[in-house]
Design an enzyme around this catalytic site. Structure first.
Site, PDB file in Angstrom:
ATOM      1  N   TYR A 228       4.492 -42.600  13.961  1.00 18.13           N
ATOM      2  CA  TYR A 228       4.717 -43.468  12.785  1.00 18.13           C
ATOM      3  C   TYR A 228       3.375 -44.050  12.317  1.00 18.13           C
ATOM      4  O   TYR A 228       3.057 -44.017  11.122  1.00 18.13           O
ATOM      5  CB  TYR A 228       5.705 -44.588  13.134  1.00 18.13           C
ATOM      6  CG  TYR A 228       5.909 -45.550  11.980  1.00 18.13           C
ATOM      7  CD1 TYR A 228       6.649 -45.190  10.853  1.00 18.13           C
ATOM      8  CD2 TYR A 228       5.324 -46.825  11.997  1.00 18.13           C
ATOM      9  CE1 TYR A 228       6.805 -46.065   9.777  1.00 18.13           C
ATOM     10  CE2 TYR A 228       5.485 -47.702  10.925  1.00 18.13           C
ATOM     11  CZ  TYR A 228       6.218 -47.314   9.824  1.00 18.13           C
ATOM     12  OH  TYR A 228       6.366 -48.177   8.754  1.00 18.13           O
TER      13      TYR A 228
ATOM     14  N   ILE B 164      10.695 -44.943  -8.197  1.00 18.76           N
ATOM     15  CA  ILE B 164      10.493 -45.483  -6.856  1.00 18.76           C
ATOM     16  C   ILE B 164      11.399 -44.778  -5.856  1.00 18.76           C
ATOM     17  O   ILE B 164      12.612 -44.694  -6.057  1.00 18.76           O
ATOM     18  CB  ILE B 164      10.664 -47.027  -6.829  1.00 18.76           C
ATOM     19  CG1 ILE B 164      10.603 -47.551  -5.401  1.00 18.76           C
ATOM     20  CG2 ILE B 164      11.917 -47.509  -7.523  1.00 18.76           C
ATOM     21  CD1 ILE B 164      10.264 -49.002  -5.292  1.00 18.76           C
ATOM     22  N   THR B 165      10.799 -44.272  -4.788  1.00 16.11           N
ATOM     23  CA  THR B 165      11.581 -43.563  -3.771  1.00 16.11           C
ATOM     24  C   THR B 165      12.084 -44.559  -2.722  1.00 16.11           C
ATOM     25  O   THR B 165      11.489 -45.614  -2.510  1.00 16.11           O
ATOM     26  CB  THR B 165      10.745 -42.466  -3.077  1.00 16.11           C
ATOM     27  OG1 THR B 165       9.704 -43.087  -2.300  1.00 16.11           O
ATOM     28  CG2 THR B 165      10.127 -41.497  -4.069  1.00 16.11           C
ATOM     29  N   GLY B 166      13.190 -44.191  -2.087  1.00 15.22           N
ATOM     30  CA  GLY B 166      13.753 -45.060  -1.043  1.00 15.22           C
ATOM     31  C   GLY B 166      14.179 -46.394  -1.619  1.00 15.22           C
ATOM     32  O   GLY B 166      13.948 -47.447  -1.025  1.00 15.22           O
ATOM     33  N   ALA B 167      14.840 -46.334  -2.774  1.00 13.58           N
ATOM     34  CA  ALA B 167      15.208 -47.592  -3.463  1.00 13.58           C
ATOM     35  C   ALA B 167      16.684 -47.926  -3.279  1.00 13.58           C
ATOM     36  O   ALA B 167      17.207 -48.769  -4.002  1.00 13.58           O
ATOM     37  CB  ALA B 167      14.848 -47.495  -4.940  1.00 13.58           C
TER      38      ALA B 167
ATOM     39  N   GLY C  24      16.506 -51.999   1.395  1.00 13.14           N
ATOM     40  CA  GLY C  24      15.286 -52.670   1.835  1.00 13.14           C
ATOM     41  C   GLY C  24      14.273 -53.000   0.762  1.00 13.14           C
ATOM     42  O   GLY C  24      14.590 -53.471  -0.335  1.00 13.14           O
TER      43      GLY C  24
HETATM   44  N1  LIG Z   1      10.421 -53.046   7.186  1.00 12.00           N
HETATM   45  C1  LIG Z   1       9.171 -53.262   7.581  1.00 12.00           C
HETATM   46  O1  LIG Z   1       8.875 -54.227   8.338  1.00 12.00           O
HETATM   47  C2  LIG Z   1       8.039 -52.373   7.109  1.00 12.00           C
HETATM   48  C3  LIG Z   1       6.723 -52.710   7.499  1.00 12.00           C
HETATM   49  C4  LIG Z   1       5.665 -51.913   7.054  1.00 12.00           C
HETATM   50  C5  LIG Z   1       5.937 -50.819   6.248  1.00 12.00           C
HETATM   51  N2  LIG Z   1       7.214 -50.499   5.904  1.00 12.00           N
HETATM   52  C6  LIG Z   1       7.427 -49.320   5.050  1.00 12.00           C
HETATM   53  O2  LIG Z   1       8.246 -49.692   3.950  1.00 12.00           O
HETATM   54  C7  LIG Z   1       8.929 -48.535   3.450  1.00 12.00           C
HETATM   55  C8  LIG Z   1      10.377 -48.885   3.181  1.00 12.00           C
HETATM   56  O3  LIG Z   1      11.002 -49.225   4.409  1.00 12.00           O
HETATM   57  P1  LIG Z   1      12.167 -50.306   4.544  1.00 12.00           P
HETATM   58  O4  LIG Z   1      11.724 -51.259   5.569  1.00 12.00           O
HETATM   59  O5  LIG Z   1      12.607 -50.793   3.232  1.00 12.00           O
HETATM   60  O6  LIG Z   1      13.299 -49.389   5.237  1.00 12.00           O
HETATM   61  P2  LIG Z   1      14.828 -49.089   4.879  1.00 12.00           P
HETATM   62  O7  LIG Z   1      15.566 -50.347   4.595  1.00 12.00           O
HETATM   63  O8  LIG Z   1      15.306 -48.223   5.990  1.00 12.00           O
HETATM   64  O9  LIG Z   1      14.742 -48.256   3.520  1.00 12.00           O
HETATM   65  C9  LIG Z   1      14.228 -46.952   3.518  1.00 12.00           C
HETATM   66  C10 LIG Z   1      14.615 -46.248   2.246  1.00 12.00           C
HETATM   67  O10 LIG Z   1      14.181 -44.887   2.330  1.00 12.00           O
HETATM   68  C11 LIG Z   1      15.316 -44.032   2.128  1.00 12.00           C
HETATM   69  N3  LIG Z   1      15.178 -42.778   2.886  1.00 12.00           N
HETATM   70  C12 LIG Z   1      15.111 -42.626   4.224  1.00 12.00           C
HETATM   71  N4  LIG Z   1      15.040 -41.332   4.554  1.00 12.00           N
HETATM   72  C13 LIG Z   1      15.081 -40.643   3.383  1.00 12.00           C
HETATM   73  C14 LIG Z   1      15.064 -39.274   3.040  1.00 12.00           C
HETATM   74  N5  LIG Z   1      15.028 -38.318   3.984  1.00 12.00           N
HETATM   75  N6  LIG Z   1      15.116 -38.923   1.741  1.00 12.00           N
HETATM   76  C15 LIG Z   1      15.197 -39.875   0.767  1.00 12.00           C
HETATM   77  N7  LIG Z   1      15.219 -41.186   1.018  1.00 12.00           N
HETATM   78  C16 LIG Z   1      15.168 -41.564   2.310  1.00 12.00           C
HETATM   79  C17 LIG Z   1      16.492 -44.855   2.610  1.00 12.00           C
HETATM   80  O11 LIG Z   1      17.705 -44.300   2.123  1.00 12.00           O
HETATM   81  P3  LIG Z   1      19.152 -44.763   2.714  1.00 12.00           P
HETATM   82  O12 LIG Z   1      19.510 -46.000   1.929  1.00 12.00           O
HETATM   83  O13 LIG Z   1      20.019 -43.595   2.412  1.00 12.00           O
HETATM   84  O14 LIG Z   1      18.985 -45.033   4.172  1.00 12.00           O
HETATM   85  C18 LIG Z   1      16.137 -46.204   2.034  1.00 12.00           C
HETATM   86  O15 LIG Z   1      16.406 -46.254   0.650  1.00 12.00           O
HETATM   87  C19 LIG Z   1       8.685 -47.433   4.473  1.00 12.00           C
HETATM   88  O16 LIG Z   1       7.689 -46.559   3.996  1.00 12.00           O
HETATM   89  C20 LIG Z   1       8.169 -48.176   5.714  1.00 12.00           C
HETATM   90  O17 LIG Z   1       7.305 -47.368   6.485  1.00 12.00           O
HETATM   91  C21 LIG Z   1       8.282 -51.249   6.321  1.00 12.00           C
END
Ligand SMILES: NC(=O)c1ccc[n+]([C@@H]2O[C@H](COP(=O)([O-])OP(=O)(O)OC[C@H]3O[C@@H](n4cnc5c(N)ncnc54)[C@H](OP(=O)(O)O)[C@@H]3O)[C@@H](O)[C@H]2O)c1
Length: 288
Positions: free
Chosen positions: A170, A14-17, A20
């Site tokens: 986005y 899982i990426t971005g783990a 959030g």
């Molecule tokens: N939050 C919402 O309401 C929402 C709604 C719809 C869809 N989404 C989608 O859900 C997904 C996760 O988002 P989230 O809300 O959990 O955001 P988040 O808390 O900002 O988490 C994002 C994750 O991605 C990592 N990341 C960011 N840039 C990266 C890079 N260049 N290389 C590798 N890893 C990277 C972050 O790493 P770090 O820990 O180092 O920052 C973190 O682990 C995204 O695809 C977003 O579009 C979110």
């Protein structure tokens, strides 16, 4: 909620783990017994996340891999590492993504949102496809968003938009996640590997906080009313593990239910066009 599913013996990436929704999905799948490979861009944060997830789940089979997924060379290095170290991969979850209020350029010269939110999903998945097929039945889950609803894909140069609007770009990137999923599912028919996209809901995470000033404050304010990351991760865990969606592919899920995505997402010429464009953009930067 998924407590009756046993994922022991299955490997999930899982990426971005490190934060959030992705972090909670990793926790949920680790609780079900899976070996969980978390991908983050910061080695120290990855190590801290692994330790915290191991402690909270009691599952020691959680490991970290580090890569800046906005850079295609790093995506390739990550995929090579996965293929060298792990003989099987039953689940791939493309989740790392971000919103950028100001235009940024990736290491490859592409617009950052397009590079991170779409090209990394595309490249990592296509590089790991043989491993997933060899591990079938296997599943791919692409984290998208309802933000795709009003977007249209510009297949001429989405990587270099003439006018920059963070929200528009986005939304386009999240539409690209769905379009990519539909074409991927079509190409995977008969292989035992499924591909689905999903929307996690509006979730209180670090999302948007990478931006300076007002944009970050605005996200912070709005997120007071949002779901918890655990709630946001629920549909990901469901798609990655539940027997109810065994064999289900090429769908868009919200709250565990398959839902229609936008009309634009069903245009099959766009499916093919985005695939061809993505392959070309990656080949220009990462010649085989
Ligand atoms: N939050 C919402 O309401 C929402 C709604 C719809 C869809 N989404 C989608 O859900 C997904 C996760 O988002 P989230 O809300 O959990 O955001 P988040 O808390 O900002 O988490 C994002 C994750 O991605 C990592 N990341 C960011 N840039 C990266 C890079 N260049 N290389 C590798 N890893 C990277 C972050 O790493 P770090 O820990 O180092 O920052 C973190 O682990 C995204 O695809 C977003 O579009 C979110």
């Amino acid at each position: 909620m998924n407590d009756n599913v046993n994922m022991t013996g299955k490997t999930v990436l899982i990426t971005g783990a490190t934060n959030g929704i992705g972090k909670e999905a990793a926790r949920g799948l680790a609780k079900l017994g899976a070996r969980v490979l978390i991908v983050g861009r910061n080695a120290q944060k990855c190590a801290e996340t692994v330790a915290e997830l191991q402690r909270s789940t009691g599952n020691q089979a959680i490991e970290a891999l580090t890569a800046d997924l906005s850079a295609m060379a790093e995506v390739r290095r990550l995929a090579d590492e996965v293929k060298a170290r792990y003989p099987r991969l039953e689940v791939l979850i493309n989740n790392a993504g971000a919103y950028f209020s100001k235009r940024l350029t990736s290491a490859d010269g592409y617009e950052m949102t397009f590079a991170l939110n779409h090209l990394s999903y595309f490249y990592l998945t296509t590089l790991l496809l043989d491993l997933l097929k060899a591990s079938a039945p296997a599943r791919i889950v692409n984290v998208s968003s309802e933000a795709h609803q009003f977007a249209r894909l510009n297949l001429v140069n989405p990587h270099k938009p003439p006018v920059y609007s963070g929200f528009r770009i986005y939304g386009e990137s999240k539409l690209a996640n769905i379009v990519f999923t539909y074409e991927l599912a079509r190409r995977l028919e008969g292989t035992g590997v499924t591909a689905n996209a999903m929307h996690p809901g509006f979730v209180r995470t670090g999302f948007g906080r990478n931006n300076a000033g007002l944009a970050s404050k605005l996200f912070g304010f709005m997120q007071r009313f949002a779901l918890t990351p655990e709630q946001g991760a629920d549909t990901i865990i469901y798609l990655a593990s539940s027997p109810e969606v065994e064999g289900v592919s090429g769908k868009y899920f919200v709250k565990r239910k398959a839902k229609p995505s936008s009309r634009a997402s069903y245009d099959q010429q766009t499916w093919e066009g985005l695939w061809t464009l993505s392959e070309r953009l990656i080949a220009e930067k990462q010649p085989v």
